[in-house]
Design an enzyme around this catalytic site. Structure first.
Site, PDB file in Angstrom:
ATOM      1  N   THR A  35       0.811  -1.216   0.000  1.00 55.68           N
ATOM      2  CA  THR A  35       0.000   0.000   0.000  1.00 55.68           C
ATOM      3  C   THR A  35       0.851   1.275   0.000  1.00 55.68           C
ATOM      4  O   THR A  35       0.506   2.226  -0.706  1.00 55.68           O
ATOM      5  CB  THR A  35      -0.978  -0.020   1.189  1.00 55.68           C
ATOM      6  OG1 THR A  35      -1.785  -1.205   1.091  1.00 55.68           O
ATOM      7  CG2 THR A  35      -1.878   1.201   1.194  1.00 55.68           C
ATOM      8  N   GLU A  43       0.459   9.588  -5.657  1.00 59.37           N
ATOM      9  CA  GLU A  43       0.951  10.948  -5.433  1.00 59.37           C
ATOM     10  C   GLU A  43       1.824  11.410  -6.602  1.00 59.37           C
ATOM     11  O   GLU A  43       1.760  12.570  -7.009  1.00 59.37           O
ATOM     12  CB  GLU A  43       1.734  11.032  -4.123  1.00 59.37           C
ATOM     13  CG  GLU A  43       0.836  11.056  -2.914  1.00 59.37           C
ATOM     14  CD  GLU A  43       1.537  11.629  -1.707  1.00 59.37           C
ATOM     15  OE1 GLU A  43       1.176  12.761  -1.322  1.00 59.37           O
ATOM     16  OE2 GLU A  43       2.420  10.941  -1.159  1.00 59.37           O
ATOM     17  N   HIS A  69      -6.927   0.472  -0.975  1.00 52.64           N
ATOM     18  CA  HIS A  69      -6.199  -0.557  -1.714  1.00 52.64           C
ATOM     19  C   HIS A  69      -7.149  -1.740  -1.817  1.00 52.64           C
ATOM     20  O   HIS A  69      -7.401  -2.429  -0.829  1.00 52.64           O
ATOM     21  CB  HIS A  69      -4.920  -0.911  -0.969  1.00 52.64           C
ATOM     22  CG  HIS A  69      -3.940  -1.665  -1.787  1.00 52.64           C
ATOM     23  ND1 HIS A  69      -2.620  -1.770  -1.432  1.00 52.64           N
ATOM     24  CD2 HIS A  69      -4.061  -2.366  -2.936  1.00 52.64           C
ATOM     25  CE1 HIS A  69      -1.977  -2.501  -2.326  1.00 52.64           C
ATOM     26  NE2 HIS A  69      -2.839  -2.887  -3.252  1.00 52.64           N
TER      27      HIS A  69
END
Length: 126
Positions: A35, A43, A69
């Site tokens: 994750t 990002e 996730h």
């Protein structure tokens, strides 16, 4: 600050490597996409979306993350990660993000960034 508009997008194509796994990143024990790496790729897509519209000396900083996730991805799998500007309020930019593995949704959510003047921001560090 340049004009940042709703709908501005960017995407990245990445391949899951051994260093990207939960086991390697310390976020679990399995050899599947971790994750933290999924978040980092999301990002990176938001940064890529802003890269061509920021003025010299400007950058953006992350201020809020909400990412789910949803499915595992094995080492060697290729993911498509996309970020799209959902909302702009002055210097605040909210993105939707999604990562897919051969069309299957692996992760999705929202990331908020704020556009700052890099030197001014860094001058606030102690």
């Amino acid at each position: 600050m340049a004009a940042i508009t709703q709908g501005l997008t960017a995407s990245l194509d990445v391949e899951v490597a051994d260093d990207d796994t939960a086991a390697a990143l310390g976020s679990g024990s399995l050899p599947v996409l971790g994750t933290p790496r999924l978040l980092a790729w999301c990002e990176a897509a938001t940064c890529a979306a802003l890269a061509d519209v920021l003025n010299d000396g400007e950058t953006s900083v992350g201020t809020r993350v909400q990412v789910e996730h949803l499915a595992p991805s094995a080492v060697g799998r290729s993911l498509h990660v996309e970020a799209s500007v959902l909302h702009v309020d002055g210097r605040l930019v909210r993105f939707t993000v999604a990562a897919t593995d051969d069309g299957k949704l692996v992760g999705s959510g929202e990331i908020t960034r704020v556009v700052v003047e890099a030197d001014r921001f860094l001058s606030r560090l102690r």
